[in-house]
Design a protein around this motif. Structure first.
Motif, mmCIF file in Angstrom:
data_model
loop_
_atom_site.group_PDB
_atom_site.id
_atom_site.type_symbol
_atom_site.label_atom_id
_atom_site.label_comp_id
_atom_site.label_asym_id
_atom_site.label_seq_id
_atom_site.Cartn_x
_atom_site.Cartn_y
_atom_site.Cartn_z
ATOM 1 N N ASN A 136 -0.257 4.968 -0.777
ATOM 2 C CA ASN A 136 -1.720 5.097 -0.731
ATOM 3 C C ASN A 136 -2.145 5.906 0.489
ATOM 4 O OD1 ASN A 136 -1.776 3.449 -2.951
ATOM 5 N ND2 ASN A 136 -2.752 1.723 -1.944
ATOM 6 N N MET A 181 -7.184 0.290 2.088
ATOM 7 C CA MET A 181 -6.243 -0.643 1.472
ATOM 8 C C MET A 181 -6.889 -1.284 0.255
ATOM 9 S SD MET A 181 -3.953 -2.555 4.335
ATOM 10 C CE MET A 181 -5.198 -3.558 5.077
ATOM 11 N N ASP A 182 -6.099 -1.422 -0.814
ATOM 12 C CA ASP A 182 -6.602 -2.170 -1.957
ATOM 13 C C ASP A 182 -6.273 -3.645 -1.756
ATOM 14 O OD1 ASP A 182 -3.891 -2.500 -2.705
ATOM 15 O OD2 ASP A 182 -3.955 -0.708 -3.943
ATOM 16 N N LEU A 213 -4.395 6.154 3.593
ATOM 17 C CA LEU A 213 -5.092 5.225 4.484
ATOM 18 C C LEU A 213 -5.660 5.995 5.670
ATOM 19 C CD1 LEU A 213 -2.417 2.372 4.657
ATOM 20 C CD2 LEU A 213 -4.374 2.529 3.104
ATOM 21 N N GLN A 222 0.817 -1.213 0.000
ATOM 22 C CA GLN A 222 0.000 0.000 0.000
ATOM 23 C C GLN A 222 0.853 1.267 0.000
ATOM 24 O OE1 GLN A 222 -3.293 -0.759 -0.299
ATOM 25 N NE2 GLN A 222 -2.497 -2.844 -0.177
#
Length: 187
Positions: free
Chosen positions: A49, A95-96, A51, A46
């Motif tokens: 990213n 989160m992906d 979050l 991640q």
């Protein structure tokens, strides 16, 4: 003609059963692979990213993931940076589905082997002012980190807009790592 139809039907049923068995086997392999992935491996994927972290004590942080170490993460929250031990995490949003297997190289800077104490010792070295947030939701203190031991850190408490000088220090406090939800450094 009837026999051909019967054999075609049996063959179709057999092929369907083979496909169902293969799909079940693939699903099981995916479950097994996912069971080997730890939180640090998910977080390393991640990097970069944004979050949202829910921490012990009701604290919520939102920022860009910058580092993941052994049991801790660091994120940029606007101009501030926060170091958070995994033990204080209560939930992570944003989160992906990506994850790194444990043996894969990380994207971005990796601090895999560095423990929470090592991250805090970097803050001690920089002599920057920090705010310590506790797992009980309270602000434990604002000041400069004097040193980080194996399982605690020492904070010289002083006003946020002052530097650590003998006359500015109100008190010195030792805080166990287990009491920390986040260490926030304002830039």
């Amino acid at each position: 003609m009837r026999w051909e139809s019967l054999f075609e039907d049996l063959e179709t049923q057999l092929n369907g059963e083979i496909l169902r068995d293969r799909a079940t086997e693939i699903q099981e392999m995916v479950r097994i692979e996912r069971s080997q992935v730890g939180l640090a491996d998910r977080l390393r994927a991640q990097y970069g990213n944004v979050l949202a972290l829910d921490l012990a004590g009701g604290l919520r942080l939102r920022g860009t993931l910058r580092h993941v170490g052994a049991g801790w993460l660091a994120m940029a929250e606007g101009p501030a940076e926060c170091v958070v031990p995994f033990a204080a995490l209560r939930g992570i949003e944003g989160m992906d589905a990506k994850a790194f297997p444990p043996e894969a190289p990380a994207l971005g800077p990796s601090r895999r082997r560095l423990g929470f104490g090592a991250a805090l010792r970097a803050l001690v070295r920089d002599r920057t002012r920090v705010a310590l947030h506790g797992t009980d939701g309270l602000l434990l203190g604002v000041g400069t980190l004097d040193h980080a031991g194996a399982d605690y850190l020492q904070l010289a408490v002083h006003a946020r807009d002052e530097y650590r000088r003998p006359g500015a220090v109100r008190t010195v406090v030792a805080v166990p790592f287990t009491a920390l939800a986040a260490v926030r450094r304002d830039s």
